[in-house]
Design a protein around this motif. Structure first.
Motif, PDB file in Angstrom:
ATOM      1  N   ASP A  69       0.837  -1.201   0.000  1.00 59.60           N
ATOM      2  CA  ASP A  69       0.000   0.000   0.000  1.00 59.60           C
ATOM      3  C   ASP A  69       0.870   1.249   0.000  1.00 59.60           C
ATOM      4  O   ASP A  69       0.566   2.236  -0.668  1.00 59.60           O
ATOM      5  N   ALA A  70       1.945   1.199   0.787  1.00 56.62           N
ATOM      6  CA  ALA A  70       2.845   2.352   0.888  1.00 56.62           C
ATOM      7  C   ALA A  70       3.512   2.648  -0.453  1.00 56.62           C
ATOM      8  O   ALA A  70       3.650   3.821  -0.846  1.00 56.62           O
ATOM      9  N   MET A  71       3.928   1.614  -1.170  1.00 52.33           N
ATOM     10  CA  MET A  71       4.539   1.823  -2.486  1.00 52.33           C
ATOM     11  C   MET A  71       3.527   2.408  -3.472  1.00 52.33           C
ATOM     12  O   MET A  71       3.857   3.297  -4.267  1.00 52.33           O
ATOM     13  N   TYR A  72       2.295   1.893  -3.423  1.00 52.74           N
ATOM     14  CA  TYR A  72       1.222   2.413  -4.270  1.00 52.74           C
ATOM     15  C   TYR A  72       1.007   3.901  -3.981  1.00 52.74           C
ATOM     16  O   TYR A  72       0.926   4.731  -4.898  1.00 52.74           O
ATOM     17  N   PHE A  73       0.921   4.234  -2.691  1.00 55.83           N
ATOM     18  CA  PHE A  73       0.745   5.623  -2.273  1.00 55.83           C
ATOM     19  C   PHE A  73       1.888   6.499  -2.793  1.00 55.83           C
ATOM     20  O   PHE A  73       1.652   7.591  -3.312  1.00 55.83           O
ATOM     21  N   CYS A  74       3.116   6.030  -2.643  1.00 55.80           N
ATOM     22  CA  CYS A  74       4.269   6.816  -3.104  1.00 55.80           C
ATOM     23  C   CYS A  74       4.184   7.129  -4.588  1.00 55.80           C
ATOM     24  O   CYS A  74       4.422   8.274  -5.004  1.00 55.80           O
ATOM     25  N   ASN A  75       3.853   6.134  -5.402  1.00 49.62           N
ATOM     26  CA  ASN A  75       3.773   6.367  -6.847  1.00 49.62           C
ATOM     27  C   ASN A  75       2.649   7.321  -7.209  1.00 49.62           C
ATOM     28  O   ASN A  75       2.806   8.214  -8.059  1.00 49.62           O
ATOM     29  N   GLU A  76       1.491   7.153  -6.567  1.00 49.19           N
ATOM     30  CA  GLU A  76       0.364   8.033  -6.865  1.00 49.19           C
ATOM     31  C   GLU A  76       0.639   9.466  -6.415  1.00 49.19           C
ATOM     32  O   GLU A  76       0.291  10.429  -7.114  1.00 49.19           O
ATOM     33  N   LEU A  77       1.270   9.623  -5.256  1.00 46.47           N
ATOM     34  CA  LEU A  77       1.627  10.963  -4.785  1.00 46.47           C
ATOM     35  C   LEU A  77       2.646  11.596  -5.723  1.00 46.47           C
ATOM     36  O   LEU A  77       2.568  12.796  -6.017  1.00 46.47           O
ATOM     37  N   SER A  78       3.587  10.810  -6.210  1.00 43.36           N
ATOM     38  CA  SER A  78       4.573  11.325  -7.161  1.00 43.36           C
ATOM     39  C   SER A  78       3.888  11.903  -8.392  1.00 43.36           C
ATOM     40  O   SER A  78       4.223  13.002  -8.854  1.00 43.36           O
ATOM     41  N   LEU A  79       2.918  11.183  -8.924  1.00 43.34           N
ATOM     42  CA  LEU A  79       2.203  11.654 -10.112  1.00 43.34           C
ATOM     43  C   LEU A  79       1.440  12.945  -9.829  1.00 43.34           C
ATOM     44  O   LEU A  79       1.434  13.866 -10.648  1.00 43.34           O
ATOM     45  N   LEU A  80       0.787  13.014  -8.669  1.00 41.67           N
ATOM     46  CA  LEU A  80       0.046  14.220  -8.310  1.00 41.67           C
ATOM     47  C   LEU A  80       0.956  15.434  -8.170  1.00 41.67           C
ATOM     48  O   LEU A  80       0.538  16.571  -8.421  1.00 41.67           O
ATOM     49  N   LYS A  81       2.213  15.187  -7.777  1.00 42.98           N
ATOM     50  CA  LYS A  81       3.177  16.278  -7.605  1.00 42.98           C
ATOM     51  C   LYS A  81       4.024  16.507  -8.848  1.00 42.98           C
ATOM     52  O   LYS A  81       4.961  17.312  -8.836  1.00 42.98           O
ATOM     53  N   GLY A  82       3.713  15.808  -9.941  1.00 43.46           N
ATOM     54  CA  GLY A  82       4.440  16.004 -11.188  1.00 43.46           C
ATOM     55  C   GLY A  82       5.835  15.405 -11.194  1.00 43.46           C
ATOM     56  O   GLY A  82       6.720  15.883 -11.910  1.00 43.46           O
ATOM     57  N   LEU A  83       6.029  14.324 -10.411  1.00 43.15           N
ATOM     58  CA  LEU A  83       7.334  13.680 -10.306  1.00 43.15           C
ATOM     59  C   LEU A  83       7.300  12.295 -10.959  1.00 43.15           C
ATOM     60  O   LEU A  83       6.227  11.746 -11.232  1.00 43.15           O
ATOM     61  N   THR A  84       8.465  11.730 -11.197  1.00 34.67           N
ATOM     62  CA  THR A  84       8.562  10.406 -11.807  1.00 34.67           C
ATOM     63  C   THR A  84       8.424   9.328 -10.739  1.00 34.67           C
ATOM     64  O   THR A  84       9.183   9.329  -9.765  1.00 34.67           O
ATOM     65  N   PRO A  85       7.467   8.402 -10.887  1.00 31.44           N
ATOM     66  CA  PRO A  85       7.284   7.356  -9.881  1.00 31.44           C
ATOM     67  C   PRO A  85       8.535   6.486  -9.729  1.00 31.44           C
ATOM     68  O   PRO A  85       9.241   6.216 -10.702  1.00 31.44           O
ATOM     69  N   VAL A  86       8.761   6.040  -8.502  1.00 30.55           N
ATOM     70  CA  VAL A  86       9.966   5.263  -8.191  1.00 30.55           C
ATOM     71  C   VAL A  86       9.749   3.764  -8.381  1.00 30.55           C
ATOM     72  O   VAL A  86      10.606   3.065  -8.935  1.00 30.55           O
ATOM     73  N   TYR A  87       8.602   3.267  -7.956  1.00 28.01           N
ATOM     74  CA  TYR A  87       8.393   1.812  -7.925  1.00 28.01           C
ATOM     75  C   TYR A  87       7.860   1.301  -9.256  1.00 28.01           C
ATOM     76  O   TYR A  87       6.956   1.891  -9.866  1.00 28.01           O
ATOM     77  N   VAL A  88       8.430   0.179  -9.676  1.00 28.26           N
ATOM     78  CA  VAL A  88       8.103  -0.427 -10.969  1.00 28.26           C
ATOM     79  C   VAL A  88       7.719  -1.877 -10.729  1.00 28.26           C
ATOM     80  O   VAL A  88       8.459  -2.627 -10.079  1.00 28.26           O
ATOM     81  N   VAL A  89       6.555  -2.278 -11.228  1.00 26.40           N
ATOM     82  CA  VAL A  89       6.083  -3.650 -11.091  1.00 26.40           C
ATOM     83  C   VAL A  89       5.948  -4.259 -12.482  1.00 26.40           C
ATOM     84  O   VAL A  89       5.241  -3.725 -13.339  1.00 26.40           O
ATOM     85  N   ASN A  90       6.674  -5.339 -12.699  1.00 25.21           N
ATOM     86  CA  ASN A  90       6.681  -6.002 -14.008  1.00 25.21           C
ATOM     87  C   ASN A  90       6.936  -5.006 -15.139  1.00 25.21           C
ATOM     88  O   ASN A  90       6.303  -5.049 -16.196  1.00 25.21           O
ATOM     89  N   GLY A  91       7.846  -4.065 -14.878  1.00 27.62           N
ATOM     90  CA  GLY A  91       8.266  -3.119 -15.905  1.00 27.62           C
ATOM     91  C   GLY A  91       7.429  -1.860 -15.999  1.00 27.62           C
ATOM     92  O   GLY A  91       7.732  -0.986 -16.813  1.00 27.62           O
ATOM     93  N   SER A  92       6.369  -1.733 -15.182  1.00 29.76           N
ATOM     94  CA  SER A  92       5.494  -0.567 -15.275  1.00 29.76           C
ATOM     95  C   SER A  92       5.469   0.240 -13.978  1.00 29.76           C
ATOM     96  O   SER A  92       5.210  -0.319 -12.904  1.00 29.76           O
ATOM     97  N   PRO A  93       5.673   1.567 -14.074  1.00 31.40           N
ATOM     98  CA  PRO A  93       5.533   2.417 -12.889  1.00 31.40           C
ATOM     99  C   PRO A  93       4.084   2.871 -12.668  1.00 31.40           C
ATOM    100  O   PRO A  93       3.780   3.499 -11.656  1.00 31.40           O
ATOM    101  N   GLN A  94       3.194   2.562 -13.599  1.00 35.00           N
ATOM    102  CA  GLN A  94       1.802   2.986 -13.517  1.00 35.00           C
ATOM    103  C   GLN A  94       1.007   1.986 -12.682  1.00 35.00           C
ATOM    104  O   GLN A  94       0.922   0.808 -13.022  1.00 35.00           O
ATOM    105  N   THR A  95       0.403   2.460 -11.595  1.00 37.34           N
ATOM    106  CA  THR A  95      -0.270   1.546 -10.676  1.00 37.34           C
ATOM    107  C   THR A  95      -1.457   0.825 -11.315  1.00 37.34           C
ATOM    108  O   THR A  95      -1.816  -0.270 -10.883  1.00 37.34           O
ATOM    109  N   TYR A  96      -2.056   1.424 -12.356  1.00 34.78           N
ATOM    110  CA  TYR A  96      -3.211   0.760 -12.965  1.00 34.78           C
ATOM    111  C   TYR A  96      -2.800  -0.507 -13.721  1.00 34.78           C
ATOM    112  O   TYR A  96      -3.650  -1.331 -14.075  1.00 34.78           O
ATOM    113  N   ASN A  97      -1.498  -0.678 -13.954  1.00 34.21           N
ATOM    114  CA  ASN A  97      -1.007  -1.905 -14.590  1.00 34.21           C
ATOM    115  C   ASN A  97      -0.595  -2.961 -13.571  1.00 34.21           C
ATOM    116  O   ASN A  97      -0.201  -4.064 -13.947  1.00 34.21           O
TER     117      ASN A  97
END
Length: 211
Positions: A69-97
């Motif tokens: 949950d914390a990693m998901y939160f970090c990536n979503e907060l990054s997007l809201l702040k106009g930053l590049t997400p840090v966590y990548v799952v199976n090659g994708s930083p986009q949580t919807y994937n």
């Protein structure tokens, strides 16, 4: 008309809350850390739900959050702040994937990696967290983060009523970080291991396997 007004109010509240999210520079190790624990209001704004056991919202710290949950939160907060997400799952930083939604008591399926060049939000390593809790290179001899008087800096079993409290209601440490002791537990990026490496180390990142 009323729904449009409600939308404008919510967007204004979102902008305000994101602007109020304050970071503290830890210059000696070239990172920034949130001044306070993540509040329930901020978590709900970013993730869309608040599933804290002590669900009162506001400036209370969010809890009941898994490391995923914390990693998901970090990536979503990054997007809201106009930053590049840090966590990548199976090659994708986009949580919807990720085929994952937080607070459902699940794990993320797949290979989780970290983009070392991304400028977004992430969990600190154990060593980074400890450096911040020990107040950097300060020569103070505090037993707790900010004081040797635990009641001055921490909510814990004997003074909390066995419940969480608003963030930043105790004194900060010398780096101006609040609640580095007490209130709620905080996640780090490292795996947990009951056995620590021996000998002197510089910025250790913990074991490569564990829990």
């Amino acid at each position: 008309k009323s729904s449009y007004v409600d939308y404008i109010i919510k967007e204004a509240q979102k902008v305000y809350m994101l602007n109020m999210f304050e970071l503290v520079n830890i210059d000696d190790i070239n990172i920034q850390i949130s001044k306070t624990e993540v509040t329930q209001d901020l978590y709900e704004l970013v993730v869309g739900r608040n599933t804290s056991a002590n669900d009162v919202g506001g400036e209370f710290p969010v809890e009941g959050v898994s490391v995923y949950d914390a990693m998901y939160f970090c990536n979503e907060l990054s997007l809201l702040k106009g930053l590049t997400p840090v966590y990548v799952v199976n090659g994708s930083p986009q949580t919807y994937n990720w085929r994952y939604y937080p607070n459902e008591k699940r794990t993320i399926d797949g290979v989780i990696t970290r983009d070392e060049f991304a400028d977004g939000f992430r969990l600190p390593t154990e060593e980074e967290w400890e450096f911040a809790a020990r107040e950097g290179k300060s020569l103070n001899t505090n037993i707790y983060s900010g004081s040797s008087n635990i009641n001055a800096v921490a909510w814990y079993g004997e003074n909390s009523g066995i419940t969480t409290h608003n963030v930043a209601t105790k004194e900060p440490n010398s780096l101006k970080l609040y609640d580095m002791c007490g209130n709620v537990a905080e996640w780090c990026w490292d795996y947990y291991s009951a056995t620590l490496a021996s000998g002197s180390q510089t910025n250790p990142h913990g074991p490569t396997m564990g829990e």
